[in-house]
Enzyme design. Structure first.
Site, PDB file in Angstrom:
ATOM      1  N   GLY A  43      -9.920  -4.179  -3.297  1.00  0.00           N
ATOM      2  CA  GLY A  43      -9.054  -3.715  -4.393  1.00  0.00           C
ATOM      3  C   GLY A  43      -9.000  -2.202  -4.316  1.00  0.00           C
ATOM      4  N   GLY A  45      -8.509   0.221  -6.406  1.00  0.00           N
ATOM      5  CA  GLY A  45      -9.252   0.999  -7.398  1.00  0.00           C
ATOM      6  C   GLY A  45     -10.737   0.997  -7.099  1.00  0.00           C
ATOM      7  CB  THR A 211      -2.956  10.165   5.224  1.00  0.00           C
ATOM      8  OG1 THR A 211      -2.291   9.050   4.606  1.00  0.00           O
ATOM      9  CG2 THR A 211      -3.918  10.773   4.222  1.00  0.00           C
ATOM     10  CG  ASP A 243      -7.984   2.028  -0.958  1.00  0.00           C
ATOM     11  OD1 ASP A 243      -6.871   2.488  -1.285  1.00  0.00           O
ATOM     12  OD2 ASP A 243      -8.172   0.831  -0.658  1.00  0.00           O
TER      13      ASP A 243
HETATM   14  O1  RIB Z   1      -6.178  -0.758   0.206  1.00  0.00           O
HETATM   15  C1  RIB Z   1      -6.865  -1.903   0.624  1.00  0.00           C
HETATM   16  C2  RIB Z   1      -6.932  -2.918  -0.482  1.00  0.00           C
HETATM   17  O2  RIB Z   1      -5.635  -3.387  -0.752  1.00  0.00           O
HETATM   18  C3  RIB Z   1      -7.724  -4.150  -0.145  1.00  0.00           C
HETATM   19  O3  RIB Z   1      -9.097  -4.016  -0.422  1.00  0.00           O
HETATM   20  C4  RIB Z   1      -7.031  -5.247  -0.933  1.00  0.00           C
HETATM   21  O4  RIB Z   1      -7.790  -5.743  -1.985  1.00  0.00           O
HETATM   22  C5  RIB Z   1      -5.720  -4.626  -1.404  1.00  0.00           C
HETATM   23  O5  RIB Z   1      -5.756  -4.360  -2.738  1.00  0.00           O
END
Ligand code: RIB
Length: 293
Positions: A43, A45, A211, A243
């Site tokens: 996820g 976040g 990026t 992320d």
């Molecule tokens: O950015 C990667 C994420 O995107 C994954 O961990 C998946 O859960 C989606 O939300």
């Protein structure tokens, strides 16, 4: 005296990722056999939250998981990462999940079932306003309802808290309703849709970071545009690399690091070298060792 850890709040999604290794991304109507399956925490976040915590931030997470077993296990996992979960709520909807195909070149294709991530409301954000106001920096992405994300940004900015938004997954709703943040972190595809001319006013930010995979990362402010080369690696799984870049950048910039993009580039590159989203996120020690090679 040790430097105090920067207080970072993340408002965002928590998913359980089911990652299937496949020879290539399936075409429409094609059935493939995967060589392995990995179930792990993900996820956008929560990936940012874990990245910021492992990079040295004091992190609080605001979001929503289900009352199911995945939700309970997710909360325990965040505790084990040292992340404050007092801002997490639980919903009758199932914990979010993502079904991910990763091919032999490390490329991926993701289907997300938002579940509880879409159950968070404006009232929930108002209830967490003091947590947001007490932070140095707020991290946002777009896997929760847009009004919730926008309200969190407004609360933070009114209190002088720096806001970093990674507008991913990019939506028509966001493009129509874009709102002011301090730093916008996007990949090349997102940049082309938000502001093809790399214009800060159009992007509604003071600092635009683009990026570009193995190519240089662009850092654009009113005063100057810089290109920062990322370390060259051979990725095996790029899920969560963006992320990780964002979480690491948040910590480095809060600490006043001279080149936070260099630190974030190293973190993002390391995140591509192991399978899975959160299992691949590096610690600060690993980032520093890699960045100083
Ligand atoms: O950015 C990667 C994420 O995107 C994954 O961990 C998946 O859960 C989606 O939300």
């Amino acid at each position: 005296m040790p430097t105090p850890r920067p207080k970072i709040v993340v408002v965002g999604s928590l998913n359980v990722d089911h990652t299937l290794r496949v020879p290539h991304i399936p075409a429409p109507g094609e059935t493939l056999t995967s060589s392995s399956m990995l179930t792990c925490f993900g996820g956008k976040g929560a990936n940012q939250a874990v990245a910021a915590a492992r990079a040295g931030g004091a992190v609080s997470m605001i979001g929503c998981v289900g009352h199911d077993d995945f939700g309970s296990r997710y909360i325990e996992h965040l505790h084990s990462e040292g992340i404050d979960t007092t801002g997490l709520i639980r919903s009758a909807a199932p914990t979010g999940s993502a079904f991910i195909a990763v091919d032999d070149h490390g490329e991926n294709s993701i289907i997300v079932n938002a579940g509880a991530n879409h159950a968070i409301t404006l009232d929930d954000i108002e209830n967490q306003a003091s947590l947001i106001r007490g932070a140095e920096l707020l991290l946002l992405q777009l896997e929760c309802p847009l009004p919730v994300v926008q309200r969190a940004a407004e609360i933070a900015r009114a209190a002088g808290v720096q806001v970093i938004l990674n507008p991913s997954p990019l939506s028509a709703e966001y493009l129509a309703a874009r709102f002011a943040v301090d730093t916008l972190i996007v990949n090349e595809g997102e940049a082309a849709q938000i502001t093809p001319g790399q214009n800060l006013r159009e992007a509604m930010c003071r600092h635009l970071i683009i990026t570009r995979g193995a190519d240089t990362t662009l850092s654009i402010t009113a005063d100057r545009t810089e290109e920062i080369a990322p370390p060259q690696v051979t990725p095996i799984d790029t899920v969560g690399a963006g992320d990780t870049f964002t979480g690491a950048f948040a910590v480095a910039s809060s600490e006043g690091c001279e080149n936070p993009v260099h630190f974030a580039n190293a973190a993002g590159a390391l995140a591509t070298l192991k399978p899975g989203a959160q299992p691949a996120i590096p610690t600060r020690q690993e980032i520093e060792a890699f960045a100083s090679r």
